[in-house]
Design a protein around this motif. Structure first.
Motif, PDB file in Angstrom:
ATOM      1  N   HIS A  22       0.661  -1.242  -0.075  1.00 51.53           N
ATOM      2  CA  HIS A  22       0.080  -0.078  -0.079  1.00 51.53           C
ATOM      3  C   HIS A  22       0.899   1.082   0.083  1.00 51.53           C
ATOM      4  O   HIS A  22       0.578   2.180  -0.744  1.00 51.53           O
ATOM      5  CB  HIS A  22      -0.819   0.065   1.234  1.00 51.53           C
ATOM      6  N   GLU A  23       1.835   1.278   0.842  1.00 47.45           N
ATOM      7  CA  GLU A  23       2.694   2.547   0.830  1.00 47.45           C
ATOM      8  C   GLU A  23       3.606   2.971  -0.617  1.00 47.45           C
ATOM      9  O   GLU A  23       3.753   3.588  -1.020  1.00 47.45           O
ATOM     10  CB  GLU A  23       3.949   2.304   1.951  1.00 47.45           C
ATOM     11  N   GLU A  25       2.214   1.830  -3.365  1.00 46.34           N
ATOM     12  CA  GLU A  25       1.269   2.360  -4.506  1.00 46.34           C
ATOM     13  C   GLU A  25       1.260   4.118  -4.324  1.00 46.34           C
ATOM     14  O   GLU A  25       1.304   4.785  -4.983  1.00 46.34           O
ATOM     15  CB  GLU A  25       0.201   1.616  -4.330  1.00 46.34           C
ATOM     16  N   ASP A  26       1.241   4.304  -2.895  1.00 48.43           N
ATOM     17  CA  ASP A  26       1.171   5.621  -2.548  1.00 48.43           C
ATOM     18  C   ASP A  26       2.307   6.549  -3.061  1.00 48.43           C
ATOM     19  O   ASP A  26       2.220   7.428  -3.506  1.00 48.43           O
ATOM     20  CB  ASP A  26       1.009   5.786  -1.136  1.00 48.43           C
ATOM     21  N   LEU A  27       3.453   6.026  -2.648  1.00 50.00           N
ATOM     22  CA  LEU A  27       4.715   6.600  -3.264  1.00 50.00           C
ATOM     23  C   LEU A  27       4.904   6.712  -4.673  1.00 50.00           C
ATOM     24  O   LEU A  27       5.544   7.725  -5.155  1.00 50.00           O
ATOM     25  CB  LEU A  27       5.942   5.917  -2.544  1.00 50.00           C
ATOM     26  N   GLN A  29       2.523   6.956  -6.643  1.00 46.54           N
ATOM     27  CA  GLN A  29       1.734   8.052  -7.172  1.00 46.54           C
ATOM     28  C   GLN A  29       2.287   9.426  -6.925  1.00 46.54           C
ATOM     29  O   GLN A  29       2.102  10.482  -7.722  1.00 46.54           O
ATOM     30  CB  GLN A  29       0.421   7.982  -6.362  1.00 46.54           C
ATOM     31  N   GLU A  30       2.746   9.521  -5.924  1.00 48.83           N
ATOM     32  CA  GLU A  30       3.572  10.796  -5.475  1.00 48.83           C
ATOM     33  C   GLU A  30       4.558  10.974  -6.298  1.00 48.83           C
ATOM     34  O   GLU A  30       4.938  12.101  -6.744  1.00 48.83           O
ATOM     35  CB  GLU A  30       4.263  10.750  -4.090  1.00 48.83           C
ATOM     36  N   ARG A 292      -6.429  -5.599   5.169  1.00 47.74           N
ATOM     37  CA  ARG A 292      -5.533  -4.550   3.943  1.00 47.74           C
ATOM     38  C   ARG A 292      -5.105  -5.735   3.064  1.00 47.74           C
ATOM     39  O   ARG A 292      -4.935  -5.249   1.682  1.00 47.74           O
ATOM     40  CB  ARG A 292      -4.823  -3.568   4.617  1.00 47.74           C
TER      41      ARG A 292
END
Length: 312
Positions: A22-23, A25-27, A29-30, A292
């Motif tokens: 999950h992290e 994917e977030d990074l 996107q960033e 999750r």
């Protein structure tokens, strides 16, 4: 500029760095957002788009890892339990390592993603970890990695040597067969039949003598086919028999989604289990019970008996 073709491999890279899907994917996107905002400053004569994106992603990962504890599995926190009846108390305060959902990405990006290797990499300092992945997995040159990290080729080579030394005890991930290997598939199929029949002796016969079972977010883990079997017997006593399992893969390893029987009928998702099979036997099973994790693998929460048979 189209950055989307690089998204999958960047997610895999950030996952290796962070141990969290999950992290990652977030990074990524960033990373995409930063690249888009800086697109006018990109100089194609200095680096390819891919190299440039990895530099942004690496900086994002290193920033995210500052001051952060590593993501472990239970076996990395202490000795195995000797009590198969110990309380199953989750430890949600620990940032557990997560598995990687293979089905959502191309097979080419899943190399060197074995859970044992990703777990071991969490112990390596972040910059050394970045050098190791960029050089040995993604095959960037030492000069490219030096540019990405804002350092020298000498420093990159030194960091790579230290990272290799830290991982010396992990072994060669190439010694593990792929999940679609006929022998591996046969072992997992026998495991499924034994589990669904609640046949603990048959299950134990499929294990190596030193087989490991661990269950994040519960911080307990067990070593040895005897304790493994005793714990599975306890599971059947607590949750009943008549389980169902579906096949998938995670981290380039065979995996199963285990569905416990519901009193009113049907099956409810209970765990995602990721296996290491060596020498025709199960050597390791990491059992994930985090909702999750289920979401990352797009697993249905419930499945009827008929649907379950169709999935099989």
């Amino acid at each position: 500029m189209d950055f989307e073709p690089y998204r999958g491999e960047l997610v895999a890279y950030c996952y290796r760095m962070l141990g969290s899907f999950h992290e990652a994917e977030d990074l990524v996107q960033e990373t995409m957002l930063r690249a888009w905002k800086a697109r006018d400053r990109y100089d194609h004569t200095r680096a390819s788009v891919r190299t440039w994106l990895y530099r942004i992603a690496t900086n994002a990962c290193l920033t995210a890892l500052e001051g952060r504890a590593r993501r472990p599995l239970p076996s990395g926190l202490g000795a195995p339990s000797e009590d198969p009846g110990a309380p199953l108390t989750p430890a949600f305060d620990i940032p557990w390592l997560q598995p990687f959902p293979d089905a959502r990405f191309d097979t080419e990006i899943r190399a060197d993603m074995r859970l044992a290797l990703v777990t071991a990499m969490q112990v390596v300092p972040p910059r050394q970890r970045a050098v190791l992945v960029l050089r040995e997995v993604l095959e960037f040159s030492a000069a490219e990695v030096a540019a990405q990290l804002g350092t020298t080729v000498t420093a990159v080579n030194s960091a790579l040597q230290r990272a290799r030394a830290a991982l010396a005890d992990v072994g060669d991930v190439g010694e593990f067969a792929e999940p679609d290997d006929p022998e591996v598939r046969a072992v997992i199929e026998r495991y499924v039949r034994a589990f669904e029949a609640a046949d603990v002796p048959a299950l134990v016969r499929l294990l190596t003598d030193e087989a490991v079972l661990e269950m994040p977010p519960v911080p307990l883990w067990y070593r040895g086919s005897r304790d493994y079997g005793l714990f599975i017997h306890r599971v059947f006593e607590m949750r009943g028999t008549g389980w169902g399992m579906t096949y998938l893969t995670a981290n380039g390893q065979p995996a199963l989604a285990a569905y416990a029987p519901e009193p009113a009928g049907g099956h409810r998702l209970h765990t995602l289990q990721v296996f290491t099979v060596t020498g025709g036997r199960v050597a390791h099973n990491v059992v994930f019970a985090d909702p999750r994790v289920f979401e990352a693998f797009d697993l249905p929460k419930q499945i009827s008996f008929d649907e379950f048979r169709q999935a099989r």
